[in-house]
Design an enzyme around this catalytic site. Sequence first.
Site, mmCIF file in Angstrom:
data_model
loop_
_atom_site.group_PDB
_atom_site.id
_atom_site.type_symbol
_atom_site.label_atom_id
_atom_site.label_comp_id
_atom_site.label_asym_id
_atom_site.label_seq_id
_atom_site.Cartn_x
_atom_site.Cartn_y
_atom_site.Cartn_z
ATOM 1 N N GLU A 259 33.486 55.208 33.003
ATOM 2 C CA GLU A 259 34.167 53.983 32.595
ATOM 3 C C GLU A 259 33.941 53.731 31.100
ATOM 4 O O GLU A 259 32.797 53.737 30.629
ATOM 5 C CB GLU A 259 33.646 52.791 33.410
ATOM 6 C CG GLU A 259 34.071 51.424 32.929
ATOM 7 C CD GLU A 259 35.579 51.277 32.754
ATOM 8 O OE1 GLU A 259 36.007 50.796 31.690
ATOM 9 O OE2 GLU A 259 36.331 51.669 33.682
ATOM 10 N N THR B 297 43.311 46.016 33.302
ATOM 11 C CA THR B 297 44.383 45.351 34.047
ATOM 12 C C THR B 297 43.874 44.696 35.321
ATOM 13 O O THR B 297 44.360 43.646 35.734
ATOM 14 C CB THR B 297 45.486 46.379 34.381
ATOM 15 O OG1 THR B 297 46.013 46.901 33.155
ATOM 16 C CG2 THR B 297 46.604 45.744 35.180
ATOM 17 N N SER C 25 48.092 39.177 38.959
ATOM 18 C CA SER C 25 48.439 38.072 39.854
ATOM 19 C C SER C 25 47.601 38.030 41.121
ATOM 20 O O SER C 25 47.578 37.014 41.817
ATOM 21 C CB SER C 25 49.927 38.158 40.236
ATOM 22 O OG SER C 25 50.743 38.220 39.086
ATOM 23 N N ILE D 239 48.099 39.660 43.940
ATOM 24 C CA ILE D 239 48.967 39.589 45.124
ATOM 25 C C ILE D 239 48.864 40.883 45.932
ATOM 26 O O ILE D 239 48.950 41.984 45.381
ATOM 27 C CB ILE D 239 50.444 39.374 44.729
ATOM 28 C CG1 ILE D 239 50.570 38.200 43.748
ATOM 29 C CG2 ILE D 239 51.305 39.161 45.969
ATOM 30 C CD1 ILE D 239 50.110 36.877 44.268
ATOM 31 N N HIS E 187 51.185 42.595 48.125
ATOM 32 C CA HIS E 187 52.612 42.523 48.436
ATOM 33 C C HIS E 187 52.890 43.058 49.839
ATOM 34 O O HIS E 187 52.259 44.022 50.294
ATOM 35 C CB HIS E 187 53.420 43.330 47.416
ATOM 36 C CG HIS E 187 53.357 42.769 46.033
ATOM 37 N ND1 HIS E 187 54.125 41.707 45.635
ATOM 38 C CD2 HIS E 187 52.615 43.130 44.959
ATOM 39 C CE1 HIS E 187 53.866 41.431 44.363
ATOM 40 N NE2 HIS E 187 52.942 42.283 43.926
ATOM 41 N N LYS F 175 59.043 41.642 38.929
ATOM 42 C CA LYS F 175 59.099 40.678 40.033
ATOM 43 C C LYS F 175 59.216 39.254 39.527
ATOM 44 O O LYS F 175 59.351 38.317 40.302
ATOM 45 C CB LYS F 175 57.877 40.837 40.929
ATOM 46 C CG LYS F 175 57.827 42.187 41.643
ATOM 47 C CD LYS F 175 56.609 42.290 42.540
ATOM 48 C CE LYS F 175 56.630 43.584 43.349
ATOM 49 N NZ LYS F 175 56.416 44.765 42.538
ATOM 50 N N CYS G 97 31.226 23.057 38.532
ATOM 51 C CA CYS G 97 32.648 23.078 38.895
ATOM 52 C C CYS G 97 32.883 23.849 40.190
ATOM 53 O O CYS G 97 33.681 23.439 41.036
ATOM 54 C CB CYS G 97 33.479 23.697 37.775
ATOM 55 S SG CYS G 97 33.462 22.806 36.210
ATOM 56 N N CYS H 7 35.718 23.437 33.638
ATOM 57 C CA CYS H 7 35.174 23.461 32.267
ATOM 58 C C CYS H 7 35.072 24.869 31.702
ATOM 59 O O CYS H 7 34.677 25.058 30.555
ATOM 60 C CB CYS H 7 33.830 22.753 32.207
ATOM 61 S SG CYS H 7 32.413 23.741 32.722
#
Length: 483
Positions: free
Chosen positions: A32, A41, A46, A48, A50, A260, A411, A446
């Site tokens: 890495e 990335t 998002s 999601i 799918h 999308k 929080c 915060c």
Amino acid sequence: MSYDVAIIGCGVTGAAIAFELSKYNLKTVILEAENDVASGTTKANSGIIHAGYDPRPGSLMAILNALGSEYAPELCRKLDVPVKWTGSFVCAFDKKDDVTVKELYGRGLKNRISQMEILNPSQIKKLEPNLSDKITSALYAKTAGVVSPWELCLAFAETAVLNGTELKRNFKVNSIKKIPCEQCNKEYKNAYEITSGKGEKVNASFVINAAGVYADEIHSLVAKPSYKIKPSRGQYFLLDHEASGIVNRVIFQCPSNGTKGVLVAPTCHDNIIVGPDAEATEKDDIAVTSQGLNYIAELAKKSVPSIDLSLSIRNFAGVRANSTKDDFIIREVPESKGFIDFAGIKSPGLSASFAMGEAALMLLEKAGLHIEQKKRFIDTRKKIRFKELSEQEKKQLIKDNYTYGRVVCRCETITEGEILAALNSIIKPVSVDGIKRRCNAGMGRCQGGFCSPRVIKLLMDFGLEYDEIMQDKNGSYIIAGEL
């Protein structure tokens, strides 16, 4: 050092492949470039899962999306990854969109996606009352969900390391050259020497290129260019918990221009995420622009007119690994035996990651890798999330370990015990954001304004000097000096 398999890149694709390979008696290493996993990335998308109606039937995207979403529930349960099975809508606003919705439904049937239906406006309003009155129809895919992408990546990587995989961080690949197989494993006909920019060397009989937006550059170290990564930046709003409930499902608009489009969706941490746009950019450009955010805001209000973007607690951007091919690039490089590309892994790459390991194993076997399943493989993982416990469980936990009685992140109600568990994990964090990815400290309203000093102190208690503390990636130092 010599290995059977070297995986370049520890985003969710590389980590998923490492997880699968760790089931076998193989000597595997992950290389890495950054100081932590999930640093590209994977940490900025998002989130999601799918359903799988969107990809072109027969494509790798379609096959791996369908398999991945099928495998996801069991893997998330075993690896204790936060996930919610919300379902998703693709919303139409006119007759042209209505046609698109029907086409997506038909494509989903070809991709063997179950639990889909097309809803009329009254059905839509019954399920999602805050959606626009102008929506004319929607494709409802009940098997879609939302997951924490960085926690998924960590779960794959930590389990792989627990089962014997090595992880080398800060190993930015500088060169790859073919070497005589005698210098690696004599039973194979191929071997590679991989060198980092710092001069560290690793030998491997097989190489998996899962380098994300840099996959084309890694490919070009062993073969002539056959594709190019064309990065695309997507920007987002992340809304406070106060916005939770404005939608309960992932809300898409009809896709256009190969994307999308802007979505409004719950996250698995009870926030609302809005975005992304899609703009051609450089590979490391994660800047947020007022122009991009204004565009996202306009389209989000088209779907959810009452959404209050003033509740945003963070804006961020991620870069997608779009390529010059219209599908995932998953194949052995013809002129480099044993070198396998996993490139152009854009959406639905996160959904497909659950099946990427199987795909890699098949290609490695075809390329000549001999595999033998381990007799003992640890396939489960469990984390303590204090705020999810019952009152009785909290009291008992504090009685057993008083550090769980100290709330550091107010929080998100993250305790010192959870942060210490992160610092003692098998892949230890080296930055403030590294801790955030492991236990959610600093993810709230915060954004670390209250808890960051305490997190920094805990990092120092674990051996880092004040001038070594970073926000996230190498070079992002926080403290300039002592007062």
